[in-house]
Design a protein around this motif. Structure first.
Motif, PDB file in Angstrom:
ATOM      1  N   SER A 191     -18.708   7.289   0.288  1.00 22.93           N
ATOM      2  CA  SER A 191     -19.165   6.324   1.288  1.00 22.93           C
ATOM      3  C   SER A 191     -19.072   6.868   2.714  1.00 22.93           C
ATOM      4  O   SER A 191     -19.496   6.200   3.660  1.00 22.93           O
ATOM      5  CB  SER A 191     -18.332   5.035   1.185  1.00 22.93           C
ATOM      6  N   ILE A 192     -18.497   8.074   2.891  1.00 20.93           N
ATOM      7  CA  ILE A 192     -18.320   8.643   4.226  1.00 20.93           C
ATOM      8  C   ILE A 192     -18.935  10.041   4.289  1.00 20.93           C
ATOM      9  O   ILE A 192     -19.295  10.630   3.271  1.00 20.93           O
ATOM     10  CB  ILE A 192     -16.827   8.724   4.610  1.00 20.93           C
ATOM     11  N   ASN A 193     -19.031  10.554   5.496  1.00 21.66           N
ATOM     12  CA  ASN A 193     -19.525  11.907   5.709  1.00 21.66           C
ATOM     13  C   ASN A 193     -18.341  12.864   5.656  1.00 21.66           C
ATOM     14  O   ASN A 193     -17.486  12.847   6.545  1.00 21.66           O
ATOM     15  CB  ASN A 193     -20.237  12.008   7.059  1.00 21.66           C
ATOM     16  N   ILE A 194     -18.277  13.697   4.630  1.00 23.65           N
ATOM     17  CA  ILE A 194     -17.144  14.600   4.433  1.00 23.65           C
ATOM     18  C   ILE A 194     -17.572  16.042   4.691  1.00 23.65           C
ATOM     19  O   ILE A 194     -18.540  16.522   4.098  1.00 23.65           O
ATOM     20  CB  ILE A 194     -16.585  14.479   3.003  1.00 23.65           C
ATOM     21  N   SER A 195     -16.842  16.718   5.570  1.00 23.49           N
ATOM     22  CA  SER A 195     -17.118  18.136   5.766  1.00 23.49           C
ATOM     23  C   SER A 195     -16.565  18.930   4.592  1.00 23.49           C
ATOM     24  O   SER A 195     -17.209  19.845   4.073  1.00 23.49           O
ATOM     25  CB  SER A 195     -16.500  18.629   7.076  1.00 23.49           C
ATOM     26  N   GLN A 196     -15.350  18.572   4.147  1.00 23.07           N
ATOM     27  CA  GLN A 196     -14.793  19.217   2.975  1.00 23.07           C
ATOM     28  C   GLN A 196     -13.530  18.504   2.508  1.00 23.07           C
ATOM     29  O   GLN A 196     -12.843  17.837   3.283  1.00 23.07           O
ATOM     30  CB  GLN A 196     -14.474  20.688   3.245  1.00 23.07           C
ATOM     31  N   VAL A 197     -13.261  18.643   1.222  1.00 24.03           N
ATOM     32  CA  VAL A 197     -12.011  18.189   0.620  1.00 24.03           C
ATOM     33  C   VAL A 197     -11.221  19.441   0.258  1.00 24.03           C
ATOM     34  O   VAL A 197     -11.737  20.331  -0.428  1.00 24.03           O
ATOM     35  CB  VAL A 197     -12.260  17.339  -0.639  1.00 24.03           C
ATOM     36  N   LEU A 198      -9.990  19.530   0.744  1.00 21.95           N
ATOM     37  CA  LEU A 198      -9.165  20.708   0.500  1.00 21.95           C
ATOM     38  C   LEU A 198      -8.128  20.396  -0.567  1.00 21.95           C
ATOM     39  O   LEU A 198      -7.353  19.451  -0.430  1.00 21.95           O
ATOM     40  CB  LEU A 198      -8.470  21.165   1.789  1.00 21.95           C
ATOM     41  N   ILE A 199      -8.140  21.182  -1.637  1.00 22.54           N
ATOM     42  CA  ILE A 199      -7.330  20.927  -2.825  1.00 22.54           C
ATOM     43  C   ILE A 199      -6.577  22.206  -3.193  1.00 22.54           C
ATOM     44  O   ILE A 199      -7.133  23.300  -3.113  1.00 22.54           O
ATOM     45  CB  ILE A 199      -8.231  20.504  -4.006  1.00 22.54           C
ATOM     46  N   THR A 200      -5.333  22.065  -3.612  1.00 21.45           N
ATOM     47  CA  THR A 200      -4.514  23.237  -3.917  1.00 21.45           C
ATOM     48  C   THR A 200      -4.394  23.484  -5.423  1.00 21.45           C
ATOM     49  O   THR A 200      -4.055  22.577  -6.181  1.00 21.45           O
ATOM     50  CB  THR A 200      -3.099  23.085  -3.324  1.00 21.45           C
ATOM     51  N   LEU A 201      -4.705  24.715  -5.820  1.00 18.90           N
ATOM     52  CA  LEU A 201      -4.449  25.214  -7.174  1.00 18.90           C
ATOM     53  C   LEU A 201      -3.711  26.532  -7.018  1.00 18.90           C
ATOM     54  O   LEU A 201      -4.179  27.422  -6.311  1.00 18.90           O
ATOM     55  CB  LEU A 201      -5.756  25.427  -7.947  1.00 18.90           C
ATOM     56  N   ASP A 202      -2.564  26.674  -7.680  1.00 17.79           N
ATOM     57  CA  ASP A 202      -1.712  27.846  -7.436  1.00 17.79           C
ATOM     58  C   ASP A 202      -1.724  28.875  -8.560  1.00 17.79           C
ATOM     59  O   ASP A 202      -0.691  29.456  -8.884  1.00 17.79           O
ATOM     60  CB  ASP A 202      -0.276  27.386  -7.181  1.00 17.79           C
ATOM     61  N   GLY A 203      -2.874  29.104  -9.145  1.00 11.00           N
ATOM     62  CA  GLY A 203      -2.951  30.079 -10.212  1.00 11.00           C
ATOM     63  C   GLY A 203      -3.437  29.442 -11.498  1.00 11.00           C
ATOM     64  O   GLY A 203      -3.990  28.333 -11.488  1.00 11.00           O
ATOM     65  N   ASN A 204      -3.247  30.128 -12.615  1.00 11.86           N
ATOM     66  CA  ASN A 204      -3.728  29.599 -13.885  1.00 11.86           C
ATOM     67  C   ASN A 204      -2.978  28.315 -14.248  1.00 11.86           C
ATOM     68  O   ASN A 204      -2.026  27.911 -13.589  1.00 11.86           O
ATOM     69  CB  ASN A 204      -3.615  30.642 -15.001  1.00 11.86           C
ATOM     70  N   GLU A 205      -3.426  27.675 -15.312  1.00 14.27           N
ATOM     71  CA  GLU A 205      -2.886  26.358 -15.671  1.00 14.27           C
ATOM     72  C   GLU A 205      -1.372  26.381 -15.849  1.00 14.27           C
ATOM     73  O   GLU A 205      -0.660  25.505 -15.330  1.00 14.27           O
ATOM     74  CB  GLU A 205      -3.559  25.860 -16.956  1.00 14.27           C
ATOM     75  N   GLU A 206      -0.870  27.375 -16.554  1.00 19.74           N
ATOM     76  CA  GLU A 206       0.564  27.422 -16.824  1.00 19.74           C
ATOM     77  C   GLU A 206       1.370  27.586 -15.544  1.00 19.74           C
ATOM     78  O   GLU A 206       2.356  26.869 -15.311  1.00 19.74           O
ATOM     79  CB  GLU A 206       0.884  28.569 -17.787  1.00 19.74           C
ATOM     80  N   PHE A 207       0.954  28.524 -14.689  1.00 13.34           N
ATOM     81  CA  PHE A 207       1.720  28.764 -13.468  1.00 13.34           C
ATOM     82  C   PHE A 207       1.602  27.584 -12.511  1.00 13.34           C
ATOM     83  O   PHE A 207       2.596  27.150 -11.926  1.00 13.34           O
ATOM     84  CB  PHE A 207       1.258  30.045 -12.771  1.00 13.34           C
ATOM     85  N   HIS A 208       0.387  27.075 -12.328  1.00 14.90           N
ATOM     86  CA  HIS A 208       0.186  25.926 -11.442  1.00 14.90           C
ATOM     87  C   HIS A 208       1.089  24.769 -11.865  1.00 14.90           C
ATOM     88  O   HIS A 208       1.775  24.156 -11.036  1.00 14.90           O
ATOM     89  CB  HIS A 208      -1.276  25.481 -11.483  1.00 14.90           C
ATOM     90  N   ASN A 209       1.099  24.459 -13.136  1.00 13.83           N
ATOM     91  CA  ASN A 209       1.893  23.328 -13.633  1.00 13.83           C
ATOM     92  C   ASN A 209       3.396  23.565 -13.505  1.00 13.83           C
ATOM     93  O   ASN A 209       4.184  22.616 -13.522  1.00 13.83           O
ATOM     94  CB  ASN A 209       1.552  23.035 -15.090  1.00 13.83           C
ATOM     95  N   SER A 210       3.791  24.838 -13.343  1.00 12.42           N
ATOM     96  CA  SER A 210       5.220  25.131 -13.220  1.00 12.42           C
ATOM     97  C   SER A 210       5.757  24.780 -11.837  1.00 12.42           C
ATOM     98  O   SER A 210       6.973  24.661 -11.664  1.00 12.42           O
ATOM     99  CB  SER A 210       5.482  26.615 -13.515  1.00 12.42           C
ATOM    100  N   ARG A 211       4.840  24.613 -10.852  1.00 12.32           N
ATOM    101  CA  ARG A 211       5.359  24.271  -9.525  1.00 12.32           C
ATOM    102  C   ARG A 211       4.540  23.221  -8.776  1.00 12.32           C
ATOM    103  O   ARG A 211       4.920  22.822  -7.679  1.00 12.32           O
ATOM    104  CB  ARG A 211       5.522  25.524  -8.680  1.00 12.32           C
TER     105      ARG A 211
END
Length: 449
Positions: A191-211
């Motif tokens: 519903s709004i004008n978005i320049s960007q959404v910033l999202i964090t992923l810290d590596g593969n699934e296993e590593f990301h889920n560890s922290r």
């Protein structure tokens, strides 16, 4: 004629150096014989050339702005530059173009490295009245709004987000989120004008889920990735951020390549920001940045900024090195000194995202009453810091990042020299060498085609 004092020599490799004119941002590669000649001339009140080669060198130096008739001429040039950057600085301070709203310090994640620490214990959500007060303070020149936290996209923040979007429907929004509730908020985001959404992923699934896990310990990777895909399919620009250290930088780089393949149909909507964890040692950071930059160079010149803009946006010197853009003189370190206004749920104003929740760095209050601190980052610049006024580096560093002034007795008018000297004398040589290798490899590939 004499050499200017605003010259900086940076060792690169193979007995070569970079010569930087810190007044104009000019950067030139020189060899050992030229350096020896310049070292000899630095002590001369009047340069006298001894042969045709020296005469040619002096002429080239003069054309590049490294030579003046006297020191007073150099000071006059610096004064002219200061006048321009000072006026621009003050003009930007008068015209607030952007604002940040910390919707809440609360968060549904419990990332162990979070720079906000245990701020999630503060459960309050910013109120509609505070939103209105902040918008009124920002004024009519406001163009962009950043949404931040904690985690801004929580079920309990939705009503006040709707209020903000209704009050400022014509602004451009940037949203920092852990991405867990992207799907649930998709209708609101559309519903709004978005320049960007910033999202964090810290590596593969296993590593990301560890922290990057929920408060109850449950994993988050797959749900975030589903939200990313839905955003991209709906035309929302997504920037994947990665916090890298020695344990995951290889996985982070590998994940970026996989995501580029996975979402190849959304090339224009997907970008990346690979950076080291806050608090990483300079040596660790340098090793990781070198690996990132080397990986970046495997991509086309046109794609490099999209696949990682963190290295270049840190400083215009690196931006010049990678993209050839002008090195702009700095009056202050970053936007935090100019138009940085972060409004939190407790009526406090902070200058940037990096210090939210740390009262020591606040610049004032916006609710229930408006008040500003005199001794704050907002009033910090290279003319207000005594040590910066005559410093050779000051126009390149703007006084350095004040967030490093942890034990400063409340005084923000002190320099932070570590950042610029580390960047110039440690990081720049490494990236310069990586750049040369990339150019050489590209030339070899082109010659075999």
């Amino acid at each position: 004629m004499k050499l200017i004092k605003h010259m900086i020599f940076v060792d690169i490799h193979n007995n070569k150096k970079l010569l930087i004119n810190s007044l104009t941002g000019t950067m030139d590669e020189i060899d050992a014989p030229i350096y020896e000649t310049l070292s000899k001339w630095q002590d001369c009140e009047e340069i006298v050339t001894e042969n045709d080669l020296e005469a040619e060198l002096l002429s080239n130096l003069q054309a590049r702005g490294y030579v003046v008739n006297n020191y007073e001429e150099e000071l006059a040039k610096k004064s002219e530059i200061l006048e321009v950057v000072r006026d621009n600085h003050l003009e930007r301070q008068k015209n607030q173009r952007s604002a940040v709203f910390v919707m809440t310090y609360d968060c549904n994640f419990r990332c162990p490295y979070c720079f906000e620490g245990d701020a999630y214990l503060k459960k309050e959500v910013i109120t509609p009245e505070q939103i209105d007060a902040a918008l009124n303070l920002a004024g009519d020149g406001l163009e962009a709004i950043c949404i931040f936290g904690g985690e801004p996209l929580l079920p309990k923040t939705r009503p006040v987000l709707e209020h903000l979007f209704n009050k400022a429907p014509d602004k451009t929004y940037q949203i920092f989120t852990n991405g867990y509730y992207l799907t649930e908020f998709l209708d609101l985001l559309l519903s709004i004008n978005i320049s960007q959404v910033l999202i964090t992923l810290d590596g593969n699934e296993e590593f990301h889920n560890s922290r990057r896990f929920l408060a109850n310990g449950k994993p988050t990777f797959r749900k975030i990735l589903e939200g990313v895909e839905k955003c991209l399919k709906n035309g929302i620009n997504v920037r994947i951020r990665m916090n890298l250290d020695k344990n995951n930088y290889e996985e982070g780089i590998d994940l970026r390549e996989k995501l580029l393949d996975m979402f190849s149909g959304y090339k224009n909507n997907l970008s990346f920001e690979l950076s080291t964890l806050i608090g990483a040692s300079s040596n660790e950071r340098l090793d990781i940045v070198s690996e990132i930059y080397s990986s970046d160079n495997k991509h086309s010149f046109e794609d490099r900024e999209r696949i990682n803009d963190f290295i270049t946006k840190k400083n215009s010197i690196l931006d010049h090195l990678v993209y050839g853009r002008d090195i702009n003189p700095l009056y202050s370190y970053c936007y935090a000194h100019v138009d940085g206004m972060v409004f939190d749920p407790y009526g406090t104003i902070y200058p940037c995202l990096g210090c939210v929740g740390k009262e020591h760095f606040s610049i004032g209050k916006y609710h229930p009453l408006i008040e500003y601190k005199e001794n704050s980052i907002r009033n910090r610049n290279i003319e207000a810091i005594p040590e910066c006024r005559d410093c050779t580096y000051s126009l390149l560093c703007g006084g350095g990042c004040p967030l490093k002034l942890i034990d400063n007795d409340g005084d923000f008018f002190k320099p932070v020299c570590y950042s610029i000297k580390t960047l110039l004398h440690k990081e720049l040589p490494v990236l310069y060498k990586e750049r040369e290798e990339a150019i050489k490899n590209e030339e070899i590939e082109n010659s075999t085609v």
